[in-house]
Design an enzyme around this catalytic site. Structure first.
Site, PDB file in Angstrom:
ATOM      1  N   ASP A 267       0.612  -1.555   0.304  1.00 61.75           N
ATOM      2  CA  ASP A 267      -0.112  -0.042   0.127  1.00 61.75           C
ATOM      3  C   ASP A 267       0.770   1.381  -0.130  1.00 61.75           C
ATOM      4  O   ASP A 267       1.115   1.319   0.909  1.00 61.75           O
ATOM      5  CB  ASP A 267      -0.744  -0.119   1.192  1.00 61.75           C
ATOM      6  CG  ASP A 267      -1.982   1.018   1.056  1.00 61.75           C
ATOM      7  OD1 ASP A 267      -1.229   1.488   0.513  1.00 61.75           O
ATOM      8  OD2 ASP A 267      -3.374   1.064   2.245  1.00 61.75           O
ATOM      9  N   GLY A 296      -3.690   5.032  -8.320  1.00 60.79           N
ATOM     10  CA  GLY A 296      -4.752   6.223  -7.808  1.00 60.79           C
ATOM     11  C   GLY A 296      -6.443   6.382  -7.757  1.00 60.79           C
ATOM     12  O   GLY A 296      -6.487   5.025  -7.950  1.00 60.79           O
ATOM     13  N   LEU A 302     -19.757  16.164  -4.460  1.00 57.55           N
ATOM     14  CA  LEU A 302     -19.688  17.468  -4.317  1.00 57.55           C
ATOM     15  C   LEU A 302     -20.199  18.203  -3.219  1.00 57.55           C
ATOM     16  O   LEU A 302     -19.482  17.333  -2.200  1.00 57.55           O
ATOM     17  CB  LEU A 302     -21.247  18.469  -4.807  1.00 57.55           C
ATOM     18  CG  LEU A 302     -22.058  17.358  -6.172  1.00 57.55           C
ATOM     19  CD1 LEU A 302     -23.463  18.343  -6.213  1.00 57.55           C
ATOM     20  CD2 LEU A 302     -20.676  18.534  -7.359  1.00 57.55           C
ATOM     21  N   TYR A 359      -9.892  15.045  -6.012  1.00 63.10           N
ATOM     22  CA  TYR A 359      -9.696  14.493  -7.052  1.00 63.10           C
ATOM     23  C   TYR A 359      -8.649  15.532  -7.834  1.00 63.10           C
ATOM     24  O   TYR A 359      -7.180  15.426  -7.922  1.00 63.10           O
ATOM     25  CB  TYR A 359     -10.382  13.636  -7.995  1.00 63.10           C
ATOM     26  CG  TYR A 359      -9.316  12.337  -9.200  1.00 63.10           C
ATOM     27  CD1 TYR A 359      -8.580  11.687  -8.696  1.00 63.10           C
ATOM     28  CD2 TYR A 359      -9.446  13.263 -10.295  1.00 63.10           C
ATOM     29  CE1 TYR A 359      -7.936  11.094  -9.382  1.00 63.10           C
ATOM     30  CE2 TYR A 359      -8.944  12.983 -11.515  1.00 63.10           C
ATOM     31  CZ  TYR A 359      -8.250  11.494 -11.242  1.00 63.10           C
ATOM     32  OH  TYR A 359      -7.914  10.717 -12.083  1.00 63.10           O
TER      33      TYR A 359
HETATM   34  P1  NAI Z   1      -7.992   2.214 -11.892  1.00 61.81           P
HETATM   35  O1  NAI Z   1      -8.654   2.560 -10.881  1.00 61.81           O
HETATM   36  O2  NAI Z   1      -8.312   0.978 -13.057  1.00 61.81           O
HETATM   37  O3  NAI Z   1      -6.086   1.418 -11.571  1.00 61.81           O
HETATM   38  C1  NAI Z   1      -5.296   1.997 -10.148  1.00 61.81           C
HETATM   39  C2  NAI Z   1      -4.747   1.094  -9.692  1.00 61.81           C
HETATM   40  O4  NAI Z   1      -3.993   1.593  -8.183  1.00 61.81           O
HETATM   41  C3  NAI Z   1      -5.281  -0.406  -9.058  1.00 61.81           C
HETATM   42  O5  NAI Z   1      -4.884  -1.372  -9.556  1.00 61.81           O
HETATM   43  C4  NAI Z   1      -5.319  -0.772  -7.251  1.00 61.81           C
HETATM   44  O6  NAI Z   1      -5.219  -1.188  -6.538  1.00 61.81           O
HETATM   45  C5  NAI Z   1      -4.034   0.973  -7.638  1.00 61.81           C
HETATM   46  N1  NAI Z   1      -3.971   1.471  -5.854  1.00 61.81           N
HETATM   47  C6  NAI Z   1      -5.293   1.978  -5.160  1.00 61.81           C
HETATM   48  N2  NAI Z   1      -4.554   2.140  -4.287  1.00 61.81           N
HETATM   49  C7  NAI Z   1      -3.591   2.293  -4.061  1.00 61.81           C
HETATM   50  C8  NAI Z   1      -1.968   2.315  -2.692  1.00 61.81           C
HETATM   51  N3  NAI Z   1      -3.222   2.445  -1.938  1.00 61.81           N
HETATM   52  N4  NAI Z   1      -1.368   1.238  -3.145  1.00 61.81           N
HETATM   53  C9  NAI Z   1      -0.955   0.394  -4.049  1.00 61.81           C
HETATM   54  N5  NAI Z   1      -2.268   0.931  -5.379  1.00 61.81           N
HETATM   55  C10 NAI Z   1      -3.246   1.258  -5.248  1.00 61.81           C
HETATM   56  O7  NAI Z   1      -7.435   3.161 -12.032  1.00 61.81           O
HETATM   57  P2  NAI Z   1      -6.896   3.878 -14.234  1.00 61.81           P
HETATM   58  O8  NAI Z   1      -7.662   3.933 -15.116  1.00 61.81           O
HETATM   59  O9  NAI Z   1      -5.597   2.733 -14.429  1.00 61.81           O
HETATM   60  O10 NAI Z   1      -6.184   5.275 -13.622  1.00 61.81           O
HETATM   61  C11 NAI Z   1      -4.649   4.901 -13.415  1.00 61.81           C
HETATM   62  C12 NAI Z   1      -4.060   6.730 -12.708  1.00 61.81           C
HETATM   63  O11 NAI Z   1      -4.519   7.261 -14.022  1.00 61.81           O
HETATM   64  C13 NAI Z   1      -4.927   7.225 -12.052  1.00 61.81           C
HETATM   65  O12 NAI Z   1      -3.733   8.471 -11.329  1.00 61.81           O
HETATM   66  C14 NAI Z   1      -5.538   7.976 -12.043  1.00 61.81           C
HETATM   67  O13 NAI Z   1      -6.007   9.574 -11.710  1.00 61.81           O
HETATM   68  C15 NAI Z   1      -5.110   8.086 -13.796  1.00 61.81           C
HETATM   69  N6  NAI Z   1      -6.304   8.769 -14.588  1.00 61.81           N
HETATM   70  C16 NAI Z   1      -6.932   7.936 -14.996  1.00 61.81           C
HETATM   71  C17 NAI Z   1      -7.897   8.553 -15.934  1.00 61.81           C
HETATM   72  C18 NAI Z   1      -9.268   7.364 -16.732  1.00 61.81           C
HETATM   73  O14 NAI Z   1      -9.553   8.127 -17.858  1.00 61.81           O
HETATM   74  N7  NAI Z   1      -8.839   6.290 -16.582  1.00 61.81           N
HETATM   75  C19 NAI Z   1      -7.667   9.917 -16.293  1.00 61.81           C
HETATM   76  C20 NAI Z   1      -6.744  10.917 -15.739  1.00 61.81           C
HETATM   77  C21 NAI Z   1      -6.310  10.236 -14.848  1.00 61.81           C
END
Ligand code: NAI
Length: 453
Positions: A267, A296, A302, A359
């Site tokens: 984590d 993330g 809101l 966020y």
């Molecule tokens: P996702 O939710 O599919 O994957 C995020 C991963 O981070 C998950 O495997 C989760 O278990 C892991 N995670 C969460 N908290 C954690 C922690 N405390 N320690 C270790 N691992 C942890 O998200 P996604 O869509 O792949 O996004 C990846 C990044 O891109 C994030 O930072 C997100 O904010 C950013 N992002 C995504 C967008 C989108 O359209 N999907 C748009 C803009 C930014």
């Protein structure tokens, strides 16, 4: 998670129906495949009349380092050439009137740009010390680039490289950025201006495997964008440590096995996360060169309905953990060989988004963090940069109700969502040794999202 509309309107019947009804016709994006050429046709280099800088850029592209496989030309022959790309060198403009000749020349060849073609401008940053005319000319390039990106069709993009005071055309990152923008790796990057601020960085022995010999850590790599980043860094030659929470252990192990990397269940909000990451990378792979802060979470509400738990959890994962890990990295002798930090921001952190004050605080925070961290790494030729994705097809966005999702997908110049690999390509580029002159900045991977573009 697939976008059937894009396939539909690129088929015979669908195309004519969409045209008749005036519906958007997003082009098929040109994405990386192992033997794909850098550009889908000859590259035309334009500049101001008698520009020696345009000659220099053409030579750069023709050099062994630049990509000797390219067909680079300095003049349009008036034949039926389908241009793969047009590079417009505007680094020597000193008055807005200097823009007319190269832009009208570009106008004459735009209709001959191949599908998935590229326009790349190279210019200098407008500085407060410039004369008003010089500043107007230089800033004018930004306006041109952003407008042109909105005009191109068929999966073509326009992006710009901006030289700041510390850089010149010979800086390794200029060639690296030029290659990135010309290539299919930048498929979903559109309407962006990327600043090269120094001559740091080294061209790789192989442009196909720029991360050979480098050790990279990717957080949140069990799925989505993080898994795509891990695969792309491995494809580019890196040995990769994938990090995710223990609950995602099974899929994390699958990603690690697939790319012959190692998995670290952790984590990232743990107090000793930085030390754990460094220890794992050094003991299992002999070093640590690249850290990608991708993990993330969203907890949308809101502000009027916000709770302490929702606010604090988002800030803890998305920014506080990164700050703490970076502190450990900056203090570690392991992280001193031209290290790279690449952080995931979001267009929400730039333009804001309803229901996402928490966020956006974290993602705006990421942008501030890399701006301040970059200079701290400059002594060891290191960089810290952010990638800000727009609407990307992931599990997260597939849960958005259909109508809202459909609108959000089309609200950019490429009229479609990006794929996780599009974000991964930008991360891999910024993580590469040749990108050492790009520091403290944000690269958006959003198809020139109309929100905050
Ligand atoms: P996702 O939710 O599919 O994957 C995020 C991963 O981070 C998950 O495997 C989760 O278990 C892991 N995670 C969460 N908290 C954690 C922690 N405390 N320690 C270790 N691992 C942890 O998200 P996604 O869509 O792949 O996004 C990846 C990044 O891109 C994030 O930072 C997100 O904010 C950013 N992002 C995504 C967008 C989108 O359209 N999907 C748009 C803009 C930014």
């Amino acid at each position: 998670m697939s976008d059937t509309y894009v396939s539909l309107v690129n088929g015979g019947l669908g195309r004519s129906v969409a045209t008749k009804l005036g519906l958007p016709r997003p082009g098929v994006l040109r994405r990386h495949t192992p033997d794909a050429p850098l550009a889908p046709g000859p590259v035309l280099v334009l500049g101001t009349p008698a520009s020696t800088e345009a000659d220099a850029v053409a030579q750069l592209l023709l050099s062994a380092d630049g990509g000797s496989d390219l067909d680079v030309r300095r003049a349009a022959a008036g034949d039926a050439t389908r241009w793969g790309a047009v590079v417009v060198v505007l680094s020597d403009v000193v008055h807005p009137s200097d823009l007319a000749a190269p832009m009208l020349e570009l106008s004459g060849v735009l209709r001959s740009l191949a599908p998935g073609g590229r326009v790349v401008t190279i210019s200098r940053a407008a500085a407060a010390s410039d004369s008003p005319a010089v500043a107007a000319a230089r800033q004018g390039v930004d306006g041109i680039l952003r407008s042109l990106a909105k005009e191109l069709r068929a999966g073509s993009t326009a992006n710009g490289i901006v030289l700041s005071d510390g850089a010149d055309l010979g800086a390794p990152s200029v060639l690296a950025a030029l290659r990135f923008f010309l290539s299919p790796r930048s498929a979903f990057v559109d309407g962006q201006l990327l600043t090269v601020s120094s001559t740091a960085g080294t061209a790789p022995a192989s442009w196909d495997r720029p991360l050979d010999g480098r050790v990279a850590v990717v957080t949140g790599a069990a799925r989505g964008i993080g898994a795509a980043i891990a695969r792309t860094l491995a494809r580019d030659g890196a040995r990769v440590v994938v990090v995710d929470v223990p609950a995602a252990g099974e899929s994390l192990a699958a990603v690690a096995n697939e790319i012959r990397g190692t998995a670290l269940q952790l984590d990232i909000t743990a107090a000793d996360a930085g030390a754990t990451i460094i220890d794992h990378a050094v003991s299992r792979h002999g070093g640590l060169d690249v850290v990608v802060h991708n993990a993330g979470i969203t907890r949308d509400k809101l502000l009027a309905n916000m709770t302490p738990a929702l606010w604090e959890s988002v800030l803890a994962v998305n920014i506080s953990a990164q700050l703490a890990i970076n502190e450990a990295l900056l203090a570690s002798p392991a992280f001193t060989h031209a290290p790279r930090i690449v952080s995931l921001a979001s267009t929400s952190g730039i333009a804001g988004n309803r229901g996402q004050t928490n966020y956006a605080a974290s993602k705006g925070g990421v942008i501030g963090m890399v701006r301040a961290t970059g200079p701290l790494l400059a002594d060891v030729d290191g960089t810290a940069n952010a990638v800000a994705p727009g609407f990307i097809e992931t599990e997260m966005t597939s849960r958005i109700p259909f109508a809202t999702r459909e609108v959000a997908r089309r609200l950019n110049s490429l009229q479609q969502a990006g794929l996780p690999v599009d974000v991964a390509e930008a991360v891999a580029f910024l993580a590469s040794p040749a990108a050492g002159g790009i520091n403290g900045t944000v690269l958006r991977v959003c198809g020139q999202n109309l929100v905050g573009a």
